[in-house]
Design an enzyme around this catalytic site. Structure first.
Site, PDB file in Angstrom:
ATOM      1  CD  GLU A  97     -12.259  37.395 -19.556  1.00 46.08           C
ATOM      2  OE1 GLU A  97     -11.851  36.283 -19.232  1.00 46.08           O
ATOM      3  OE2 GLU A  97     -13.454  37.716 -19.544  1.00 46.08           O
ATOM      4  N   GLY A 143     -15.085  32.026 -25.313  1.00 46.71           N
ATOM      5  CA  GLY A 143     -16.001  30.937 -25.648  1.00 46.71           C
ATOM      6  C   GLY A 143     -16.002  30.560 -27.122  1.00 46.71           C
ATOM      7  CG  HIS A 195     -17.273  38.391 -17.902  1.00 44.36           C
ATOM      8  ND1 HIS A 195     -17.923  38.129 -19.090  1.00 44.36           N
ATOM      9  CD2 HIS A 195     -16.238  37.525 -17.819  1.00 44.36           C
ATOM     10  CE1 HIS A 195     -17.294  37.119 -19.689  1.00 44.36           C
ATOM     11  NE2 HIS A 195     -16.264  36.742 -18.938  1.00 44.36           N
ATOM     12  CD  GLU A 245     -19.871  35.610 -20.697  1.00 43.84           C
ATOM     13  OE1 GLU A 245     -20.105  35.263 -19.524  1.00 43.84           O
ATOM     14  OE2 GLU A 245     -19.064  34.991 -21.435  1.00 43.84           O
ATOM     15  CB  SER A 283     -10.428  30.319 -26.226  1.00 39.59           C
ATOM     16  OG  SER A 283     -11.761  30.576 -26.648  1.00 39.59           O
ATOM     17  CG  ASN A 332     -16.331  33.635 -15.091  1.00 37.20           C
ATOM     18  OD1 ASN A 332     -17.261  33.323 -14.350  1.00 37.20           O
ATOM     19  ND2 ASN A 332     -16.430  34.542 -16.050  1.00 37.20           N
ATOM     20  CE  LYS A 342     -17.395  32.788 -19.103  1.00 36.27           C
ATOM     21  NZ  LYS A 342     -17.254  33.120 -20.520  1.00 36.27           N
TER      22      LYS A 342
HETATM   23  P1  13P Z   1     -13.673  30.883 -22.055  1.00 36.30           P
HETATM   24  O1  13P Z   1     -12.420  30.438 -21.351  1.00 36.30           O
HETATM   25  O2  13P Z   1     -14.781  29.886 -22.000  1.00 36.30           O
HETATM   26  O3  13P Z   1     -13.383  31.414 -23.414  1.00 36.30           O
HETATM   27  O4  13P Z   1     -14.222  32.144 -21.205  1.00 36.30           O
HETATM   28  C1  13P Z   1     -13.336  33.144 -20.877  1.00 36.30           C
HETATM   29  C2  13P Z   1     -14.000  34.066 -19.927  1.00 36.30           C
HETATM   30  O5  13P Z   1     -14.921  34.756 -20.272  1.00 36.30           O
HETATM   31  C3  13P Z   1     -13.520  34.068 -18.545  1.00 36.30           C
HETATM   32  O6  13P Z   1     -14.098  35.102 -17.819  1.00 36.30           O
END
Ligand code: 13P
Length: 248
Positions: A164, A170, A94, A96, A210, A9, A11
């Protein structure tokens, strides 16, 4: 058997030019991958990345899709538009998007059904916050997200769930392999209970948060974990390729 699926992803990272450079570096590194390999890219990168991955193992994914077929939804993108560019997967719900863009279990449900109807494979994200975990609410939150976000889904083998935990995204604070496996086992059990006769046994569930080149092997060795949804570590070809080769 459930085929493992490792998805990046990106982002809001990588211009089209940067994205093309990344997949060009990635292509030779994942040609012998045994799992499915997906990159979920910013919408505007899709045409260029589609061209760059042609003839390779890498499949194309988007990061969102609207639930209407078309119409007055400024800024949104329909399933048909994604399909025209060879998009196969789409991330939905997601954390976010839930946190910053008002996504709810209800809109997740609508987007998921629209994606399935159009023939896209949704990667639907669920997971608890740190506060919810610390208050012992993890299963309750997952249960609500499963009940409300997946109403009307007839065949769970046609979608992917990404577990997740928000506190792991992150932050560098990965869930332990045991925590991830337990939560994913719970999700599978609940889906089987809530949606009987819906192929829940064949549904794939990823872990995300992560996940990186160092911890992927241990996470992927867990019996319930069928894949990973990778943020930061998907932005470096070598790291992402190492995760893809978790079985080596
Ligand atoms: P990270 O791997 O940067 O923690 O992000 C995970 C994520 O949100 C994947 O959709």
């Amino acid at each position: 058997m459930r085929k493992p699926i490792i998805a990046g992803n990106w982002k809001m990272n990588n211009t089209a030019e940067e994205g093309v450079a990344l997949v060009k570096a990635l292509k030779p590194l994942v040609e012998d991958a045994k799992c499915e390999v997906v990159v979920c890219v910013p919408a505007i990168d899709i045409p260029a990345v589609k061209k760059a991955i042609h003839g390779s193992k890498i499949k194309l994914g988007a990061q969102n899709v609207h639930f209407a077929e078309k119409g007055a939804y400024t800024g949104e993108i329909s399933a048909k538009m994604l399909l025209e560019y060879g998009v196969k997967y789409v991330i939905i719900g997601h954390s976010e998007r839930r946190q910053y863009f008002g996504e709810t279990d209800e809109t997740v449900n609508k987007r998921t059904l629209a994606a399935l109807n159009a023939g896209l494979t949704p990667i639907v994200c669920i997971g608890e916050s740190l506060e919810e975990r610390e208050n012992g609410l993890t299963e309750k939150v997952l249960d609500r997200q499963l009940r409300e976000g997946f109403q009307g889904v007839g065949d769970f083998s046609k979608l992917v769930i990404a577990y997740e935990p928000i506190w792991a995204i992150g932050t560098g604070r990965t869930a332990t392999a045991q925590q991830a496996n337990d939560a994913i086992a719970y999700i599978r059990k609940r889906v089987k209970r809530l949606y009987a006769h819906s192929n829940a046994g064949r549904m794939r569930i990823q872990y995300g948060g992560s996940m990186n080149a160092k911890n992927a092997k241990e996470l992927m060795a867990q019996p319930e974990i069928d894949g990973g949804l990778i943020g930061g570590a998907s932005l470096k070809a070598e790291d992402f390729a190492t995760i893809v080769h978790f079985d080596k």
